[in-house]
Design a protein around this motif. Structure first.
Motif, PDB file in Angstrom:
ATOM      1  N   UNK A  84       2.813   1.694   6.511  1.00 38.23           N
ATOM      2  CA  UNK A  84       2.285   2.717   5.218  1.00 38.23           C
ATOM      3  C   UNK A  84       2.037   1.586   4.116  1.00 38.23           C
ATOM      4  N   UNK A  85       1.303   2.059   3.233  1.00 34.62           N
ATOM      5  CA  UNK A  85       1.023   1.541   2.156  1.00 34.62           C
ATOM      6  C   UNK A  85       1.267   2.256   0.694  1.00 34.62           C
ATOM      7  N   UNK A  86       2.258   1.697   0.011  1.00 35.82           N
ATOM      8  CA  UNK A  86       2.657   2.269  -1.201  1.00 35.82           C
ATOM      9  C   UNK A  86       1.904   1.861  -2.535  1.00 35.82           C
ATOM     10  N   UNK A 119       2.070   3.669  -8.451  1.00 34.34           N
ATOM     11  CA  UNK A 119       3.482   4.524  -8.298  1.00 34.34           C
ATOM     12  C   UNK A 119       4.540   3.664  -8.791  1.00 34.34           C
ATOM     13  N   UNK A 120       4.253   2.226  -8.088  1.00 35.27           N
ATOM     14  CA  UNK A 120       5.445   1.310  -8.496  1.00 35.27           C
ATOM     15  C   UNK A 120       5.422   0.668  -9.762  1.00 35.27           C
ATOM     16  N   UNK A 121       4.410   0.759 -10.311  1.00 37.03           N
ATOM     17  CA  UNK A 121       4.273   0.462 -11.913  1.00 37.03           C
ATOM     18  C   UNK A 121       5.051   1.381 -12.798  1.00 37.03           C
ATOM     19  N   UNK A 122       4.601   2.697 -12.224  1.00 39.07           N
ATOM     20  CA  UNK A 122       5.603   3.949 -12.871  1.00 39.07           C
ATOM     21  C   UNK A 122       7.033   3.847 -12.668  1.00 39.07           C
ATOM     22  N   UNK A 156      -0.537  -5.980  -5.696  1.00 33.43           N
ATOM     23  CA  UNK A 156       1.201  -5.239  -5.797  1.00 33.43           C
ATOM     24  C   UNK A 156       1.121  -4.132  -5.118  1.00 33.43           C
ATOM     25  N   UNK A 157       0.223  -3.840  -4.146  1.00 34.27           N
ATOM     26  CA  UNK A 157       0.708  -2.719  -3.190  1.00 34.27           C
ATOM     27  C   UNK A 157       1.819  -2.998  -2.282  1.00 34.27           C
ATOM     28  N   UNK A 158       2.538  -2.084  -1.679  1.00 31.64           N
ATOM     29  CA  UNK A 158       3.729  -2.400  -1.006  1.00 31.64           C
ATOM     30  C   UNK A 158       3.625  -1.909   0.377  1.00 31.64           C
ATOM     31  N   UNK A 206       0.489  11.676  -2.474  1.00 31.12           N
ATOM     32  CA  UNK A 206      -0.740  10.898  -3.201  1.00 31.12           C
ATOM     33  C   UNK A 206      -0.438   9.566  -3.522  1.00 31.12           C
ATOM     34  N   UNK A 207       0.925   9.154  -3.376  1.00 30.16           N
ATOM     35  CA  UNK A 207       1.016   7.797  -3.633  1.00 30.16           C
ATOM     36  C   UNK A 207       1.331   6.791  -2.455  1.00 30.16           C
ATOM     37  N   UNK A 208       0.859   7.124  -1.460  1.00 33.64           N
ATOM     38  CA  UNK A 208       0.939   6.411  -0.322  1.00 33.64           C
ATOM     39  C   UNK A 208      -0.077   6.627   0.810  1.00 33.64           C
ATOM     40  N   UNK A 209      -0.511   5.738   1.612  1.00 33.40           N
ATOM     41  CA  UNK A 209      -1.375   6.053   2.662  1.00 33.40           C
ATOM     42  C   UNK A 209      -0.497   5.649   3.974  1.00 33.40           C
ATOM     43  N   UNK A 210      -1.047   6.507   4.719  1.00 32.18           N
ATOM     44  CA  UNK A 210      -0.220   6.327   6.441  1.00 32.18           C
ATOM     45  C   UNK A 210      -1.126   5.765   7.014  1.00 32.18           C
ATOM     46  N   UNK A 211      -1.088   4.469   7.763  1.00 35.33           N
ATOM     47  CA  UNK A 211      -1.922   3.721   8.544  1.00 35.33           C
ATOM     48  C   UNK A 211      -1.225   4.045  10.181  1.00 35.33           C
TER      49      UNK A 211
END
Length: 930
Positions: A475-477, A481-484, A425-427, A466-471
């Motif tokens: 980007x990957x969220x 974070x999405x669950x919260x 469920x990562x976006x 801290x809730x996303x990665x920059x490729x």
């Protein structure tokens, strides 16, 4: 009985007994201390006598006073109501844990002293002497309160004496709970938060009543230094270092974006506060340990501070300038100065002329209507790609198509090709419409409404770093974070729709292009009217005043200073000649002129009148970059707050180039306010005065804190030099490129256009007013196609407002200026031949810098029109003509200039006619006999 008495006192210290010697020493010391004490008491009394008047019975009222803005005639422009900023709590509403934390660390004997803690002062003195530095202060809470309310932050003995006196007075009138209440409601706790309620909202996003022990200790730790110890700090984008700074949020203040980062010093200071509370018995050992174990970092949730909403560009600008004045006066931060402005009951006397301001705003309201209706004189050059987005000449995205990316409720729409959801469920979202670094920015959007282009200011998607990665391409969220945040997105018809709750966006569209103008009084430097954009009727906060906050590329508007003033200051004359002919830089023919071709030999004056790019670059080469930069520093364009890029700051993008200094093509540039400063100094004949909208700031007791009513400034270059530059700008209107501006009175002006045509400027002046007008799209990557006559007509309309029917006087030359007839081809004193050839004019000079040589370049020759050579003895009278030609010192060779000849090129023959020889003559003579 008359008796003569001879009384003589003989005193010798050495003859005294030991006991008497001791008495003399003691008496001397006593007399010394009495004298010193008397002097000290007199000084203290003098200082105390000048202490500000105070109403100690109603101390809290000093937090709630309304400030007012007036025009010069005393008419109210705006009432700045402090009530919407109040975060005042009664002492009963402030938790005991907060009270104890502040008292423990700031003034542990608060409840026993009478305003001054002699033991604390002694301890602080000993510590400072031992460390040979000011490492500890001895001020009590009462002293801090009176300093914050009545005094400045200056570190002087005078202030400390007044502070002590007022502290004793406060203690005699108010009880301890009242004093502590005032202190906790007024204390500066950093980042614009004053008082514990504001600080609690700012740092924890909750009221003070809900603060726990660990958080109370964190707040109390800030009091020692609101600059050093706030739990978060604001950094500009340029100053942010992701390896050193922990990002917790972002904010935009007055159009500038800031990163909010954690401050480690605050959390170290918090532990000191907790330890002190434990030592004093304010908390138990168990409470101490629980507070240390509490996740204080995780509790930091910076709140959005409400900033005051000014009603117009003018009052917004007044507030900004008043804040700067108070910063300088009290030596405080911008936040504290603004707080003082909003709550201290100041009366701000502004230079804004209400009538001129209203008329200028009417001009801009009409201008906005003209643009919205597709005005023919103002157009934008827009490149649209196949995806209907606006791109620049290099194909880079400038604006996204608004309707393709946002629905009517400003929810972000992402097509199915631009996102994916993993099994965990990562976006993942493609970055083709994003700019990602420490945060996720969405590129601004555009749409067409009727006949005009409008844009939307889109900021970031609100996701912690801290809730996303920059490729590289996406980007990957994080699914956590999405669950919260289950409302972050939803899927609609295979499209990803991100809720507008998570997007910072200004929903009010901005009409493009934009414009800004200022009207400034020459005699006083007072700004009489200012408009920073087209939305003059909006009552919302003006977070972006283009007249003051926007730095743009000045183009030719910079030349009079970076080139011509620098040349004059170097010792050059206006008569010095430069050759407007093709030149090569790095192997390429550059630059080109705005007009077709090249004009050839030009004096400095004529070069400016024709706005020759080639001449400007060649003069800069003679003057040198160093002198040009020194000149821009002299007139205040380059300073500690500028955006001018030096070679030392950024070698790859330096503005210290022929293109930057010679033609005004800078990376960032200057604001209309900045350029007004430069032209105002010319109009004031070298007398520098910072333009201001503040005449006076008067406090609630009637004392003038700031007084700018003195019209005199600071001389930064000679009157004579200033007159020469002023006169060149005058003839630029009288006969140069701005001749359509010509009026019956003297005025000087310069138009500015840069190489990308992204900005169009016009700055001009009379003896009465300086006017600067700018046009351009908010994005400098969009070019503006504007009829120059429309720009001039707009300027004339503003000038009419400024002059208000008054005719300004002539530009009178100061002492030390003389005029001489010169040859415009050689730059030397003119001769009758120069005059006959109409190659001369009257030039102005400093009396100490006048040419002494006469022109030798003009020659009168008998030319044979058939051969183009010097006429020989056999040339017929009908073919010969006396011509005045100019002979260059060095013959012009077109091969050195790309085969191009300048407009003034003249062939000066040195050989005689080869057509009409003796044979031709005899043959012709025979025909005549027949």
């Amino acid at each position: 009985m008359n008796q003569k008495i001879d009384f003589k006192l003989n005193f010798n210290y050495k003859d005294l007994k030991k006991s008497d010697k001791a008495k003399v020493i003691i008496l001397s010391i006593l007399i010394f201390f009495i004298i010193v004490g008397t002097i000290f008491a007199s000084v203290c009394y003098s200082i105390i006598k000048k202490s500000p008047p105070t109403d100690l019975n109603n101390l809290s009222s000093s937090f709630e006073q309304t400030s007012y803005i007036y025009d010069e005639k005393g008419e109210l422009l705006e009432k700045i109501d402090a009530r919407q900023y109040r975060t005042i709590l009664s002492i009963d509403e402030i938790p005991k844990v907060i009270q104890d934390a502040f008292v423990s660390i700031e003034d542990q004997r608060f409840y026993t002293h009478h305003g001054i803690d002699l033991k604390s002062i002694a301890g602080a003195t000993f510590t400072n002497i031992k460390s040979k530095n000011l490492v500890r202060g001895g001020s009590t809470i009462t002293q801090q309160l009176v300093k914050n309310v009545y005094l400045s932050n200056e570190k002087t003995l005078t202030r400390k004496i007044r502070e002590a006196y007022l502290a004793l007075r406060v203690e005699s009138v108010l009880d301890k709970p009242e004093i502590l209440e005032g202190y906790l409601n007024r204390i500066d706790l950093g980042q614009g938060a004053f008082g514990v309620e504001a600080a609690s909202q700012s740092y924890f996003s909750k009221p003070a009543k809900d603060v726990n022990l660990a958080q109370a200790a964190l707040l109390a730790g800030i009091a020692k230094s609101p600059v050093e110890y706030p739990p978060v700090k604001r950094l500009t984008v340029d100053n942010f270092d992701k390896d050193k700074n922990k990002l917790v949020g972002t904010t935009v203040i007055d159009g500038t974006e800031y990163y909010i980062v954690l401050n480690d010093k605050a959390f170290e200071r918090q532990k000191i506060v907790l330890k002190k509370m434990l030592e004093l018995g304010k908390i138990t050992e168990e409470e101490y340990k629980d507070a240390l174990d509490f996740d204080i970092v995780g509790s930091i949730k910076p709140g959005i501070k409400k900033y005051h909403q000014m009603s117009s560009y003018s009052t917004d600008f007044i507030k900004a300038q008043a804040t700067k004045e108070l910063m300088k006066l009290f030596n405080v931060s911008a936040d504290e100065a603004e707080y003082k402005l909003l709550t201290n009951g100041y009366h701000i006397i502004s230079s804004i002329d209400k009538s001129k301001q209203n008329q200028l705003e009417n001009v801009y309201e009409n201008l906005k209507t003209y643009i919205e209706n597709g005005g023919e004189s103002i157009n934008l050059s827009i490149n649209i790609d196949p995806n209907e987005n606006i791109i620049d000449w290099a194909g880079n995205l400038v604006y996204l198509n608004h309707d393709k990316y946002f629905d009517e409720n400003f929810n972000l729409k992402i097509s199915k090709d631009d996102y994916s959801i993993s099994n965990s469920k990562d976006l993942s979202i493609n970055k083709n419409f994003l700019r990602v670094d420490k945060k996720i920015d969405i590129i601004d959007t555009y749409k067409f409404i009727d006949k005009s282009l409008v844009t939307y200011n889109i900021q970031e998607i609100k996701i912690p770093e801290t809730s996303f990665k920059n490729q590289k391409d996406y980007i990957v969220i994080d699914h956590a974070f999405l669950n919260e945040n289950p409302n972050f997105y939803k899927i609609v018809d295979d499209n990803l729709v991100i809720s507008n709750e998570y997007i910072n966006i200004d929903r009010t569209p901005t009409t493009q292009p934009e414009s800004a103008s200022l009207i400034t009084d020459v005699d006083t430097g007072y700004i009489r009217a200012i408009v920073g954009g087209l939305d003059t009727k909006s009552k919302n906060q003006k977070i972006f005043n283009r007249a003051y906050d926007s730095t743009r590329n000045p183009g030719s508007l910079l030349k009079p200073f970076s080139v011509y003033l620098a040349s004059l200051l170097k010792g050059d004359r206006l008569s010095d000649v430069v050759d407007d002919t093709p030149m090569y830089v790095d192997g390429n023919m550059w630059p080109s002129n705005e007009y077709r071709g090249y004009k050839g030999l030009l004096t400095r004056r004529l070069a400016l009148e024709n706005n020759s790019n080639v001449a400007a670059v060649k003069i800069l080469q003679e003057v040198g970059f160093q002198k040009s930069v020194e000149t821009l520093k002299l007139i205040g364009l380059i300073n500690e707050n500028d955006r001018f890029l030096t070679t030392g700051e950024d070698p790859s993008r330096s503005d210290e180039t022929l293109d930057g200094l010679g033609l005004g093509n800078l990376h960032y540039g200057f604001s209309p306010y900045d350029m007004t400063k430069a032209y105002l100094t010319v109009a004031r004949l070298g007398d520098y005065k910072e333009p201001t909208a503040i005449i006076k700031i008067i406090d609630s007791n009637g004392e003038a804190l700031v007084d700018n009513s003195n019209p005199s400034g600071k001389r930064i270059y000679k009157e004579t030099i200033a007159h020469l530059l002023r006169d060149v700008l005058r003839t630029n209107v009288a006969r140069g490129e701005l001749k359509p501006m010509l009026r019956k009175y003297d005025q000087g002006a310069m138009m500015g256009i840069n190489k990308d045509s992204s900005d169009m400027w016009l700055s001009g002046f009379t003896n009465d007013y300086v006017i600067t007008t700018w046009f351009g799209a908010d994005s400098p990557k969009i070019s503006i196609n504007m009829d120059r006559n429309y720009l001039i007509d707009t300027y004339k309309e503003i000038e009419k407002i400024a002059q208000d029917g008054e005719l300004p006087g002539k530009f009178e030359a100061p002492e030390g200026i003389v005029k001489k007839f010169i040859c415009e081809k050689s730059g030397k004193l003119g001769t009758k031949l120069c005059e006959e050839a109409q190659d001369g004019y009257l030039e102005s000079f400093e009396a100490t810098n006048v040419p002494t040589e006469y022109c030798k370049g003009h020659v009168k020759l008998l030319i044979c029109n058939t051969s183009g050579r010097l006429a020989g003895e056999y040339c017929p009278k009908e073919d010969v003509e006396l011509k005045i030609l100019f002979k260059r010192d060095k013959p012009y060779n077109s091969k050195d200039h790309g085969g191009i000849y300048p407009d003034d090129y003249q062939y000066v023959p040195s050989l005689y006619c080869n057509v009409h020889d003796e044979d031709w003559y005899m043959e012709h003579k025979k025909r005549g006999r027949r």
